[in-house]
Design a protein around this motif. Structure first.
Motif, short mmCIF file in Angstrom:
data_model
loop_
_atom_site.label_atom_id
_atom_site.label_comp_id
_atom_site.label_asym_id
_atom_site.label_seq_id
_atom_site.Cartn_x
_atom_site.Cartn_y
_atom_site.Cartn_z
N THR A 398 -84.86 17.03 45.86
CA THR A 398 -85.73 18.04 45.24
C THR A 398 -86.18 17.67 43.84
OG1 THR A 398 -83.83 19.29 44.38
CG2 THR A 398 -84.62 19.87 46.59
N LYS A 399 -85.93 16.43 43.41
CA LYS A 399 -86.31 16.05 42.05
C LYS A 399 -87.82 16.15 41.88
CE LYS A 399 -86.48 11.07 43.08
NZ LYS A 399 -85.88 9.76 42.75
N GLY A 400 -88.23 16.37 40.64
CA GLY A 400 -89.65 16.58 40.38
C GLY A 400 -90.10 17.96 40.79
N TRP A 403 -88.93 21.62 45.38
CA TRP A 403 -87.86 22.42 45.97
C TRP A 403 -88.09 22.73 47.44
CZ3 TRP A 403 -83.56 24.61 43.23
CH2 TRP A 403 -83.45 24.10 41.94
N TYR A 404 -89.33 22.64 47.86
CA TYR A 404 -89.62 22.89 49.26
C TYR A 404 -88.93 21.87 50.16
CZ TYR A 404 -92.92 19.06 48.58
OH TYR A 404 -93.49 17.84 48.28
N ARG A 405 -88.55 20.72 49.58
CA ARG A 405 -87.90 19.68 50.37
C ARG A 405 -86.49 20.06 50.80
NH1 ARG A 405 -89.89 14.72 50.82
NH2 ARG A 405 -87.82 13.76 50.78
N ALA A 406 -85.96 21.15 50.23
CA ALA A 406 -84.66 21.63 50.71
C ALA A 406 -84.73 22.02 52.18
CB ALA A 406 -84.20 22.82 49.87
N GLN A 407 -85.95 22.27 52.67
CA GLN A 407 -86.11 22.60 54.08
C GLN A 407 -85.72 21.44 54.99
OE1 GLN A 407 -87.23 25.51 55.52
NE2 GLN A 407 -87.36 26.57 53.56
N LEU A 408 -85.65 20.22 54.42
CA LEU A 408 -85.23 19.07 55.23
C LEU A 408 -83.84 19.28 55.80
CD1 LEU A 408 -86.47 16.16 52.92
CD2 LEU A 408 -87.49 16.91 55.08
N LEU A 409 -83.02 20.04 55.09
CA LEU A 409 -81.67 20.30 55.59
C LEU A 409 -81.72 21.09 56.89
CD1 LEU A 409 -78.60 20.21 55.22
CD2 LEU A 409 -78.77 22.25 53.79
#
Length: 689
Positions: A398-400, A403-409
């Protein structure tokens, strides 16, 4: 035969020889009498004479035994916070301590104990209900025996006042050592009121025109409870620090609640009139190995991890319980894979490998847990094959501010989430009572970061959103592809409830609200949120170094981790035994800073000599600078450690730092010799042993 429920109103009568408690709404019930000053309990079927009424209280928290006296803690005030399926829920807002001695004997330690306990009860979020079991999830309630009294049904982990209720429970079971005890006393059941510590919010709302009740409950375990740097990892009994169970629930057609709270907003009834409950449970807890972060006034504490193999027996106990209670465990680890957090990540992975590769050993479990475990193990698996370790590099992904990349989990967990499902029940007709369980949750996501706070909160809210969408879609309240977040009003409510949950859990552990809650509340990182995180981080630093010792002592007193009544007479708990020179350094630094500030701000006449003042100022700068350097170099001597159950690693570090201070060329000669001056920490270690 239904179980007797706790009394809703209790009159308190007092005399020089007893306290008597009775319910005016149940005049035929016996009064509970606590003799003074012995604390012996008895039930009186007739009218108690000789006393006078002093108050009317919503309930009794319990009886705490301190150094010189015992105190009955009553709930002085409580406010309603909402209803679940018609059951009113209350929050404790004020408590009162009733001393058993008529003439109190003042003692510095006793007064400190009382201050700590009153502060804990004043600031701690505690909830209770007279008719609803807040300590158990909806799924465990469905499996429970509704004929048992409320306190007997309570989950021992979340029965927050269980220790101080011990006197009443022993009396109830006939185990009291009192001379007045004569077998089991079921008539005392209505006086025992289980209280939950954590977070609870209930809202009557709607999603896309469908009315429902939305609630979020977080239950904090009473085992290994403590503050951020004073309580980490696992203990020998398998309890981990900062363990919380969070349950998100929606109730459809909850007419019993809506009728008394103004109804639902902008909603319409769900097709059927049946009351339905859909709930989803998650957990969080510290990494289950022996580890600590040792404060030293530096912003980043020193990390210490003991040999991972030594924690294997404790980890087995922990996960035996988790598997028995929740089924499949998806252990989401969010700590960094680089830098100072890397050893914690590796230790977690090592303990999981040890469990999954070692022969299974039997553990003592409750009968309820055993039955659930048998069902799980019948699938032909080794017990620890139910543990699924999932690593997610939260900060890197989620750097930069992505935070939407937390959905990868979610992609990683998708199969486990689908298989684990959620709890769904429908209330049976009132004539038969009970609930018809249509679906069970058979897996849990156990999340952790270093503190089990900030990163964990973000992930748990994301999983809560997934569960809600899944439930509403299965009920055909949402069409495939639709989300609850499409309803702007509910989306705002959802985000703020989860942010409130993050703040409450964080305050009870770290002393401040959570970090990153701007993302939870708004869906994006903001400059204002980053500034608030900076303030919270600085406040955490101050509290974790200088205020968490007393907070930890308060938890230990209330929960029974430390018992003053079992200590030798004459023990002085809060005397500062550090060398006088060590104690004086903060005062030296403060006085030097004051004199320098005065000298720089003072105006001088033209005829006044300048060099004496300059010389004095330079001397103050030198002395103050040395005092500051000494404090930073030997910071562990100035941390406000717990005085009652001082952690062994804190004692060892304190002694190590003090020995180094002896070698200081200026202050060292004034510190004395030997280890007789290791201070109150050594006393705390002896008491713990």
């Amino acid at each position: 035969m239904s179980a007797s429920l706790p009394f809703r109103d209790i009159n308190v009568h007092a005399s020089s020889s007893y306290y008597a408690f009775s319910s005016p709404s149940s005049p035929n019930a016996p009064a509970l009498v606590v003799d003074r000053p012995s604390g012996d309990l008895r039930l009186n079927d007739g009218k108690v004479t000789g006393g006078h009424r002093v108050s009317n209280v919503p309930g009794i928290l319990g009886i705490v035994h301190l150094k010189l006296d015992s105190y009955i803690i009553t709930i002085a005030k409580a406010k309603p916070v909402g209803r679940i399926k018609g059951h009113q829920i209350y929050q404790v807002t004020a408590t009162e301590f009733l001393p058993l001695r008529e003439r109190q004997v003042h003692d510095p330690d006793e007064d400190t104990f009382l201050v700590y306990l009153k502060t804990l009860l004043k600031t701690g979020p505690m909830y209770f209900s007279y008719t609803f079991d807040l300590t158990n999830s909806f799924q465990r309630q469905a499996d429970g025996n509704q004929n048992e009294p409320l306190w007997a049904r309570a989950d021992d982990r979340f029965f927050w006042n269980r220790f101080i209720c011990a006197s009443m429970i022993d009396f109830r079971l006939g185990n009291a050592s009192s001379r007045l005890s004569s077998g089991a006393q079921p008539a005392i059941d209505p006086y025992i009121l289980p209280v939950m510590y954590g977070m609870l919010e209930i809202f009557n709302t709607s999603i896309k025109g469908n009315s429902l009740s939305y609630s979020l409950i977080t239950r904090r375990s009473r085992h290994r409870t403590g503050t951020r740097y004073m309580s980490r990892g696992i203990d020998e009994e398998g309890h981990v620090s900062n363990f919380n169970e969070t349950e998100q629930a929606i109730v459809l057609n909850d007419t019993a609640s809506s009728a008394s709270s103004g109804g639902y907003s902008n909603g319409k009834p769900i097709g059927s009139s049946e009351t339905q409950v859909l709930a989803y449970v998650q957990t969080r807890g510290s990494v289950p190995v022996y580890w600590a972060e040792i404060n030293s006034l530096k912003y980043t504490p020193k990390l210490q991890i003991r040999a991972v193999e030594s924690a294997a027996p404790a980890a087995r106990k922990h996960f035996d319980e988790q598997i028995a209670l929740y089924g499949e465990n998806y252990m989401v680890n969010l700590v960094n894979q680089k830098g100072r957090e890397k050893p914690v990540k590796e230790a977690y992975e090592s303990i999981v490998k040890i469990l999954q590769s070692s022969p299974e050993t039997s553990q003592d479990t409750s009968s309820r847990s055993y039955e659930q475990t048998k069902t799980i193990d019948s699938q032909g698996k080794n017990r620890y094959d139910h543990l699924h370790y999932v690593y997610f590099d939260f900060h890197n992904e989620t750097k930069g501010l992505k935070w939407y990349r937390a959905q990868l989990l979610l992609d990683t967990l998708s199969s486990g989430l689908e298989a684990g499902g959620y709890f769904h029940s429908i209330d049976r007709p009132s004539s038969t009572g009970g609930v018809d369980v249509r679906r069970r949750q058979t897996a849990v996501v156990r999340s952790n970061c270093m503190d089990c706070l900030d990163r964990t909160n973000v992930i748990q809210s994301m999983l809560g959103r997934w569960a809600l969408n899944r439930q509403l879609t299965d009920l055909s309240l949402l069409r495939p592809g639709e989300n609850a977040s499409d309803d702007a009003a509910f989306e705002s409510l959802f985000r703020n409830v989860w942010a409130d949950n993050a703040d409450v859990v964080s305050k009870t552990y770290s002393g401040t609200g959570a970090l990153k809650t701007d993302f939870t509340r708004t869906g994006a990182r903001t400059k204002a949120g980053a500034l608030q995180d900076l303030r919270n981080s600085l406040t955490r630093y101050a509290k974790n170094n200088f205020a968490d010792g007393p907070r930890q002592d308060a938890f230990d007193l209330f929960l029974g981790a430390y018992r003053p009544d079992s200590q030798a007479v004459g023990t002085q708990h809060f005397v500062d035994r550090r060398p006088v020179v060590v104690q004086s350094m903060p005062y030296v630094l403060g006085m030097c800073a004051f004199f320098v500030a005065v000298s720089l701000s003072s105006t001088r006449s033209e005829s006044a000599a300048v060099w004496p003042l300059r010389l004095f100022t330079l001397m103050c700068c030198g002395v103050g600078g040395y005092a500051g350097r000494f404090m930073l170099s030997f910071g562990s001597l100035y941390v406000n450690w717990p005085k009652l159950n001082t952690p062994p690693w804190a004692v060892e570090n304190y002694q190590e730092v003090l020995e180094k201070a002896h070698k200081d060329p200026v202050v060292g000669p004034f510190l004395g010799k030997g280890r007789s001056d290791t201070g109150y920490l050594e006393e705390g270690k002896k008491r713990r042993e």
